[in-house]
Write an enzyme that holds these catalytic residues in place. Structure first.
Site, PDB file in Angstrom:
ATOM      1  N   GLY A   8     -35.493 -39.043  21.662  1.00  0.00           N
ATOM      2  CA  GLY A   8     -34.942 -38.324  22.815  1.00  0.00           C
ATOM      3  C   GLY A   8     -35.851 -37.234  23.350  1.00  0.00           C
ATOM      4  O   GLY A   8     -35.375 -36.292  23.986  1.00  0.00           O
ATOM      5  N   THR A 122     -25.046 -28.756  17.986  1.00  0.00           N
ATOM      6  CA  THR A 122     -24.670 -27.759  19.001  1.00  0.00           C
ATOM      7  C   THR A 122     -23.545 -26.849  18.509  1.00  0.00           C
ATOM      8  O   THR A 122     -22.716 -27.265  17.686  1.00  0.00           O
ATOM      9  CB  THR A 122     -24.192 -28.489  20.281  1.00  0.00           C
ATOM     10  OG1 THR A 122     -23.562 -27.556  21.147  1.00  0.00           O
ATOM     11  CG2 THR A 122     -23.199 -29.602  19.982  1.00  0.00           C
ATOM     12  N   ASP A 123     -23.482 -25.654  19.082  1.00  0.00           N
ATOM     13  CA  ASP A 123     -22.368 -24.751  18.742  1.00  0.00           C
ATOM     14  C   ASP A 123     -21.037 -25.272  19.276  1.00  0.00           C
ATOM     15  O   ASP A 123     -19.975 -24.804  18.871  1.00  0.00           O
ATOM     16  CB  ASP A 123     -22.631 -23.331  19.256  1.00  0.00           C
ATOM     17  CG  ASP A 123     -22.821 -23.221  20.765  1.00  0.00           C
ATOM     18  OD1 ASP A 123     -22.742 -24.248  21.470  1.00  0.00           O
ATOM     19  OD2 ASP A 123     -23.052 -22.081  21.239  1.00  0.00           O
ATOM     20  N   GLU A 124     -21.087 -26.242  20.208  1.00  0.00           N
ATOM     21  CA  GLU A 124     -19.832 -26.736  20.791  1.00  0.00           C
ATOM     22  C   GLU A 124     -18.943 -27.432  19.761  1.00  0.00           C
ATOM     23  O   GLU A 124     -17.757 -27.635  20.007  1.00  0.00           O
ATOM     24  CB  GLU A 124     -20.115 -27.697  21.948  1.00  0.00           C
ATOM     25  CG  GLU A 124     -20.911 -27.045  23.035  1.00  0.00           C
ATOM     26  CD  GLU A 124     -20.563 -27.515  24.431  1.00  0.00           C
ATOM     27  OE1 GLU A 124     -19.616 -28.284  24.596  1.00  0.00           O
ATOM     28  OE2 GLU A 124     -21.265 -27.079  25.352  1.00  0.00           O
ATOM     29  N   TYR A 147     -17.828 -34.805  24.627  1.00  0.00           N
ATOM     30  CA  TYR A 147     -19.215 -34.548  24.190  1.00  0.00           C
ATOM     31  C   TYR A 147     -19.228 -33.822  22.841  1.00  0.00           C
ATOM     32  O   TYR A 147     -19.897 -34.254  21.890  1.00  0.00           O
ATOM     33  CB  TYR A 147     -19.952 -33.705  25.243  1.00  0.00           C
ATOM     34  CG  TYR A 147     -21.148 -32.984  24.678  1.00  0.00           C
ATOM     35  CD1 TYR A 147     -22.260 -33.698  24.237  1.00  0.00           C
ATOM     36  CD2 TYR A 147     -21.161 -31.596  24.532  1.00  0.00           C
ATOM     37  CE1 TYR A 147     -23.355 -33.033  23.679  1.00  0.00           C
ATOM     38  CE2 TYR A 147     -22.240 -30.928  23.981  1.00  0.00           C
ATOM     39  CZ  TYR A 147     -23.334 -31.651  23.555  1.00  0.00           C
ATOM     40  OH  TYR A 147     -24.397 -30.998  22.983  1.00  0.00           O
ATOM     41  N   LYS A 151     -20.595 -35.018  19.050  1.00  0.00           N
ATOM     42  CA  LYS A 151     -21.608 -34.321  18.247  1.00  0.00           C
ATOM     43  C   LYS A 151     -21.026 -33.925  16.883  1.00  0.00           C
ATOM     44  O   LYS A 151     -21.714 -33.996  15.860  1.00  0.00           O
ATOM     45  CB  LYS A 151     -22.111 -33.070  18.986  1.00  0.00           C
ATOM     46  CG  LYS A 151     -22.927 -33.362  20.231  1.00  0.00           C
ATOM     47  CD  LYS A 151     -24.226 -34.113  19.967  1.00  0.00           C
ATOM     48  CE  LYS A 151     -25.323 -33.234  19.407  1.00  0.00           C
ATOM     49  NZ  LYS A 151     -26.603 -33.976  19.261  1.00  0.00           N
TER      50      LYS A 151
HETATM   51  O1  DAU Z   1     -23.650 -24.559  23.767  1.00  0.00           O
HETATM   52  C1  DAU Z   1     -24.594 -25.578  23.661  1.00  0.00           C
HETATM   53  C2  DAU Z   1     -24.320 -26.584  24.726  1.00  0.00           C
HETATM   54  O2  DAU Z   1     -24.673 -25.978  25.951  1.00  0.00           O
HETATM   55  C3  DAU Z   1     -25.052 -27.899  24.557  1.00  0.00           C
HETATM   56  O3  DAU Z   1     -24.614 -28.531  23.394  1.00  0.00           O
HETATM   57  C4  DAU Z   1     -24.756 -28.808  25.745  1.00  0.00           C
HETATM   58  O4  DAU Z   1     -25.490 -30.000  25.639  1.00  0.00           O
HETATM   59  C5  DAU Z   1     -25.108 -28.094  27.009  1.00  0.00           C
HETATM   60  O5  DAU Z   1     -24.730 -28.885  28.116  1.00  0.00           O
HETATM   61  C6  DAU Z   1     -24.420 -26.746  27.084  1.00  0.00           C
HETATM   62  O6  DAU Z   1     -23.008 -26.919  27.293  1.00  0.00           O
HETATM   63  P1  DAU Z   1     -22.200 -26.043  28.359  1.00  0.00           P
HETATM   64  O7  DAU Z   1     -21.027 -26.797  28.810  1.00  0.00           O
HETATM   65  O8  DAU Z   1     -21.999 -24.651  27.850  1.00  0.00           O
HETATM   66  O9  DAU Z   1     -23.351 -25.981  29.493  1.00  0.00           O
HETATM   67  P2  DAU Z   1     -23.302 -26.052  31.069  1.00  0.00           P
HETATM   68  O10 DAU Z   1     -24.670 -25.696  31.549  1.00  0.00           O
HETATM   69  O11 DAU Z   1     -22.696 -27.309  31.568  1.00  0.00           O
HETATM   70  O12 DAU Z   1     -22.302 -24.884  31.447  1.00  0.00           O
HETATM   71  C7  DAU Z   1     -22.551 -23.558  31.025  1.00  0.00           C
HETATM   72  C8  DAU Z   1     -21.381 -22.712  31.507  1.00  0.00           C
HETATM   73  O13 DAU Z   1     -21.429 -22.650  32.937  1.00  0.00           O
HETATM   74  C9  DAU Z   1     -20.027 -23.301  31.179  1.00  0.00           C
HETATM   75  O14 DAU Z   1     -19.121 -22.232  30.923  1.00  0.00           O
HETATM   76  C10 DAU Z   1     -19.604 -24.047  32.443  1.00  0.00           C
HETATM   77  C11 DAU Z   1     -20.240 -23.197  33.531  1.00  0.00           C
HETATM   78  N1  DAU Z   1     -20.683 -23.910  34.740  1.00  0.00           N
HETATM   79  C12 DAU Z   1     -21.466 -25.009  34.605  1.00  0.00           C
HETATM   80  C13 DAU Z   1     -21.924 -25.698  35.700  1.00  0.00           C
HETATM   81  C14 DAU Z   1     -22.782 -26.913  35.532  1.00  0.00           C
HETATM   82  C15 DAU Z   1     -20.348 -23.424  35.996  1.00  0.00           C
HETATM   83  O15 DAU Z   1     -19.674 -22.394  36.121  1.00  0.00           O
HETATM   84  N2  DAU Z   1     -20.800 -24.097  37.086  1.00  0.00           N
HETATM   85  C16 DAU Z   1     -21.556 -25.218  37.007  1.00  0.00           C
HETATM   86  O16 DAU Z   1     -21.920 -25.794  38.069  1.00  0.00           O
END
Ligand code: DAU
Length: 344
Positions: A8, A122-124, A147, A151
């Site tokens: 990956g 991941t912390d998720e 997701y 994991k």
């Molecule tokens: O915590 C580790 C994780 O971080 C990884 O395991 C995941 O692969 C990675 O995608 C990420 O997960 P999140 O869901 O936290 O990441 P994301 O960038 O999608 O979103 C970060 C935060 O921002 C989350 O609270 C949702 C919010 N968000 C996200 C997007 C894409 C928004 O407010 N607007 C957006 O358009």
């Protein structure tokens, strides 16, 4: 010379990891990647046999491909995964296939060849935290999204395989990464790309969800340390203790780019949206001597510079599949949202 199969590594964190490892010297790397939408050969541009690099196009779900790719390797590092929470809500099946079945194939290859497996988790997997406290490695697994559940399943298969088959495995659980070459479905590159283009920045819900941010270089250094020195069977949290609300991240990006706050728009929330992630990295620090080196504002500023200097990379990944994805995910949300300026 240590030879590592990195699964990956055409994606964001994997490509940064391989670049750092090869730059440090003493390693050969075989990258195995199926080049789905987030895998991008441009992320590996400039690496070739003279750097100790080779590439196999194939999936971790294919045991024959994995068995062949692992020949002569000393360890496996697994970044191969479907990683975006919103996509997992839309289409969970591919997450189970890549993240659960694919990991099991790697486990069996590692057991068969007697290799160490580093699983990049991941912390998720821990679920959502309240306002206080930090996840430690003994925190119960309580994933919220398909997701995160995929994991967590992979982590459990690794634990089970250590006991049953004697697998030599280490697991890392990191928070939210940012840095160069991150696919712009994730918050920081999406906000940077939209702000650079003068488009709306969509913030889910009230924007007060907290994430624990870390620069990808710090994460990659931690991965190398755990691969080389981590105790078999152990889980290591990786965190730069960088808690920020999404709204704060958004404001800092707008400020760094000299754009108005009125570009920020509250939109419909993500279902099952975890409120807060925050990790305790003491085990990694105390047992392996790791520490984070990149402060958030400094890392954000170099990350923005990278996207500005690589607008062709950004234009390329924002075309094709991404257009349909963005339309599906954001069109109706952006119509119904409110700007932060209107609200305040
Ligand atoms: O915590 C580790 C994780 O971080 C990884 O395991 C995941 O692969 C990675 O995608 C990420 O997960 P999140 O869901 O936290 O990441 P994301 O960038 O999608 O979103 C970060 C935060 O921002 C989350 O609270 C949702 C919010 N968000 C996200 C997007 C894409 C928004 O407010 N607007 C957006 O358009």
């Amino acid at each position: 010379m240590v030879k590592i199969l990195v699964a990956g590594a055409a994606g964001f964190i994997g490509s940064n990891f391989v670049r750092r490892l090869l730059a440090a010297g003493g390693h050969e790397v075989v990258v195995l990647d199926s080049l789905t939408y987030a895998g991008n050969m441009e992320n590996l541009a400039g690496l070739d046999a003279s750097n100790g690099f080779s590439f196999v196009h194939g999936s971790i779900c294919d045991p024959a491909v994995v068995k062949a790719a692992v020949q002569g390797c000393d360890a496996i590092v697994n970044f191969a995964a479907e990683t975006h929470v919103d996509r997992s809500i839309e289409n969970p099946a591919v997450f189970i296939e890549s993240n659960v079945l694919g990991t099991m194939v790697l486990i069996q290859a590692a057991v068969g060849a007697g290799l160490r497996l580093l699983q990049v988790s991941t912390d998720e997997v821990y679920g959502s935290l309240g306002e206080e406290g930090l996840f430690d490695e003994d925190w119960p697994l309580d994933p919220s999204s398909p997701y995160a559940a995929s994991k967590a399943s992979a982590d459990m298969l690794i634990g089970a395989s250590a006991r049953t088959y004697g697998l030599d495995a280490v697991i890392t659980r990191c928070g939210n990464n940012y840095g160069p070459r991150q696919f712009p479905e994730k918050l920081i590159p999406l906000l940077i790309a939209n702000a650079m283009a003068g488009e709306t920045l969509p913030i889910y819900g009230d924007g007060l969800n907290v994430r624990d941010w870390i620069h990808v270089d710090d994460h990659c250094d931690a991965l190398r340390l755990v691969l080389e020195k981590g105790q078999s069977g152990r889980v290591y949290n990786v965190s730069a203790v960088g808690e920020l609300t999404n709204r704060e991240v958004c404001s800092r990006i707008l400020a760094a780019l000299g754009k108005p706050e009125s570009l920020m728009r509250h939109v419909d929330d993500r279902p099952g949206h975890d409120r807060r992630y925050a990790l305790d990295p003491s085990r990694l620090q105390n047992e392996l001597g790791w520490k984070a080196n990149v402060a958030f504002d400094e890392g954000l500023s170099t990350t923005i510079e990278w996207y500005q200097a690589n607008s062709a990379w950004l234009d390329n990944v924002r075309s094709g599949e991404y257009r349909g994805y963005y339309e599906r995910m954001y069109a109706s949300r952006l119509e119904s949202g409110t700007t932060v300026a209107e609200e305040d």
